[in-house]
Enzyme design. Structure first.
Site, PDB file in Angstrom:
ATOM      1  N   SER A   1     -35.658 -24.710  31.665  1.00  0.00           N
ATOM      2  CA  SER A   1     -35.018 -25.776  30.898  1.00  0.00           C
ATOM      3  C   SER A   1     -34.996 -27.118  31.611  1.00  0.00           C
ATOM      4  O   SER A   1     -34.999 -28.159  30.959  1.00  0.00           O
ATOM      5  CB  SER A   1     -33.592 -25.367  30.534  1.00  0.00           C
TER       6      SER A   1
ATOM      7  N   HIS B   1     -36.757 -22.502  25.283  1.00  0.00           N
ATOM      8  CA  HIS B   1     -37.558 -23.728  25.209  1.00  0.00           C
ATOM      9  C   HIS B   1     -39.023 -23.452  24.864  1.00  0.00           C
ATOM     10  O   HIS B   1     -39.850 -24.356  24.925  1.00  0.00           O
ATOM     11  CB  HIS B   1     -37.465 -24.498  26.533  1.00  0.00           C
TER      12      HIS B   1
ATOM     13  N   LYS C   1     -32.527 -25.438  19.284  1.00  0.00           N
ATOM     14  CA  LYS C   1     -33.486 -26.382  19.874  1.00  0.00           C
ATOM     15  C   LYS C   1     -34.627 -26.590  18.863  1.00  0.00           C
ATOM     16  O   LYS C   1     -34.387 -27.245  17.852  1.00  0.00           O
ATOM     17  CB  LYS C   1     -33.937 -25.873  21.234  1.00  0.00           C
TER      18      LYS C   1
HETATM   19  C1  LIG Z   1     -32.706 -21.693  28.850  1.00  0.00           C
HETATM   20  C2  LIG Z   1     -31.488 -21.786  27.981  1.00  0.00           C
HETATM   21  N1  LIG Z   1     -30.887 -20.660  27.596  1.00  0.00           N
HETATM   22  C3  LIG Z   1     -29.789 -20.695  26.818  1.00  0.00           C
HETATM   23  C4  LIG Z   1     -29.266 -21.877  26.376  1.00  0.00           C
HETATM   24  C5  LIG Z   1     -28.029 -21.862  25.550  1.00  0.00           C
HETATM   25  O1  LIG Z   1     -28.332 -22.017  24.188  1.00  0.00           O
HETATM   26  P1  LIG Z   1     -27.258 -22.670  23.226  1.00  0.00           P
HETATM   27  O2  LIG Z   1     -27.380 -24.148  23.382  1.00  0.00           O
HETATM   28  O3  LIG Z   1     -27.651 -22.197  21.861  1.00  0.00           O
HETATM   29  O4  LIG Z   1     -25.920 -22.155  23.638  1.00  0.00           O
HETATM   30  C6  LIG Z   1     -29.879 -23.088  26.759  1.00  0.00           C
HETATM   31  C7  LIG Z   1     -29.421 -24.416  26.354  1.00  0.00           C
HETATM   32  O5  LIG Z   1     -28.470 -24.822  25.929  1.00  0.00           O
HETATM   33  C8  LIG Z   1     -31.010 -23.028  27.587  1.00  0.00           C
HETATM   34  O6  LIG Z   1     -31.610 -24.156  27.994  1.00  0.00           O
END
Ligand SMILES: Cc1ncc(COP(=O)(O)O)c(C=O)c1O
Length: 388
Positions: free
Chosen positions: A180, A208, A239
């Site tokens: 990320s 991502h 996303k």
């Molecule tokens: C790699 C990764 N996993 C999980 C999440 C969490 O997802 P959410 O925003 O739907 O809580 C994110 C970002 O927020 C992320 O970048």
């Protein structure tokens, strides 16, 4: 005594204070913040779906039919048809037996790792794993081992240690397919081969990569031909899919275990039905010619950026996704660089500790299919004038 005020002062003195900012438009490249026009390079809305008419309509008609709130946890009140539909759509998209929808990706990570592993088990994480995965591992009370980023040798030695230490325990390897804050990719084929040798499970967070990589945006595991050997395919609906919520796709028994043990699923109100309907609409869209075109447009914008960005900021071959980090190091300098770009009309966030390691603060640029070629070119022109 450590007061709240002294704690905040300490955070501020280390150039790590976060403050809420506001934008005054839906997710779209042209936005305004404090009346300043900005081109937004900070959103994870990679395909421009968050305010697309297709998703808006899906959400609106879902609200008309099902109302707004889900009322209670699904185990208490029962799920609504949009939840069941979304899970069928996710399982079909990721080609798994079953799927489970969570209220966020964070909740999916927390619930899944907490359900899968306990004190008798081992969780092995890539060092750059997202906070949700780290928190899920900690909450599980499993033995935790961390391997240096993408370091297959160290992953294997942790697996060997784990097999010897907990011969009857469960071993879960956790990584992301696209990282990320770095935008690089995990060597998923090799990781699958290694974890198979030790009878470990693999949880791959495709937050991502979904919508961005592979045919119809099925993700990196699918593109690499190993999706059927990834035991748990996790991701977010917030996303590229333009909605909100998280998911876990896996074999039916794994999903049944999560329904029984994932605390963030059991003890939390079900996702908004409208968010589920919008995510279903996004999945359907991805599998149309227009969806394919949208994904291609994103990759064209990524290509434009690679061509136009100053070489000194972009190591050769480093761009592998829609996330482009410009590593600055010093926290103050990164914040100043983000502020400078803001004054030039670009919204690019500075990412600092603890989101990334100390002293590896960076600008994080995210590209979207909604950006125009000119918008990307104007950012690159500004970056070439950026003094670091
Ligand atoms: C790699 C990764 N996993 C999980 C999440 C969490 O997802 P959410 O925003 O739907 O809580 C994110 C970002 O927020 C992320 O970048």
């Amino acid at each position: 005594m450590r007061t709240i005020e002294s704690q905040l002062a300490d955070i501020r003195s280390r150039a790590l204070l976060r403050q809420l900012r506001h934008i005054d438009t839906p997710q779209q490249p042209r936005t305004t913040s404090d009346a300043r026009p900005l081109i937004n390079f900070s959103s994870n809305d990679y395909l421009g779906l968050a305010s697309d008419p297709i998703l808006r309509e899906a959400a609106k008609s879902s609200i008309d039919q099902w109302g707004v709130g889900a009322g209670a946890s699904r185990l208490v009140c029962g799920g609504l048809p949009p939840h069941a539909q979304l899970e069928r759509d996710l399982a079909a998209f990721k080609r798994t037996d079953a799927a489970l929808a969570f209220s966020s990706g964070y909740a999916a990570a927390l619930g899944t790792l907490g359900a899968l592993a306990g004190p008798e088990d081992v969780i092995i994480l890539d060092k750059l794993s997202h906070a949700s995965l780290i928190d899920g591992a900690r909450l599980s009370r499993a033995n935790i081992r961390v391997f240096p980023h993408n370091h297959l040798g160290k992953l294997e030695s942790h697996l060997r240690w784990a097999r010897e230490t907990v011969p009857d325990g469960r071993i879960v390897v956790v990584t992301e397919s696209v990282f990320s804050m770095d935008g690089d990719r995990a060597p998923v084929e090799e990781i699958v081969a290694i974890k198979n040798r030790y009878g470990a499970l693999l949880l791959l967070d495709e937050a991502h990569a979904t919508g961005v990589i592979g045919e119809h945006g099925r993700g990196l595991a699918d593109k690499s031909g190993v999706a059927s050997m990834v035991d748990l395919q996790m991701g977010t609906l917030g996303k590229a899919l333009g909605s909100a919520g998280g998911y876990l796709c896996a074999r039916r028994p794994i999903i049944d275990l999560l329904i029984n043990r994932a605390r963030s699923f059991i003890y939390s109100t079900a996702p908004l039905p409208a968010a589920a309907s919008a995510a279903s609409a996004a999945l359907a869209f991805l599998q149309t010619p227009a969806g394919r075109e949208r994904q291609e447009t994103l990759w064209q914008r990524i290509g434009d950026f690679i061509r136009e960005a100053p070489d000194r900021l972009l190591p050769e071959g480093s761009v592998r996704s829609a996330i482009i980090p410009i590593i600055i190091g010093d926290e103050d300098k990164a914040t100043a660089a983000a502020q400078w770009l803001r004054e030039k009309g670009f919204l690019v966030p500075a990412i600092r500790y603890p989101t990334v390691g100390r002293g590896s603060a960076r600008l994080r640029i995210t590209l979207s299919a909604a950006h125009t070629q000119d918008q990307v070119a104007s950012l690159c022109a500004a970056l070439s004038r950026l003094e670091l």
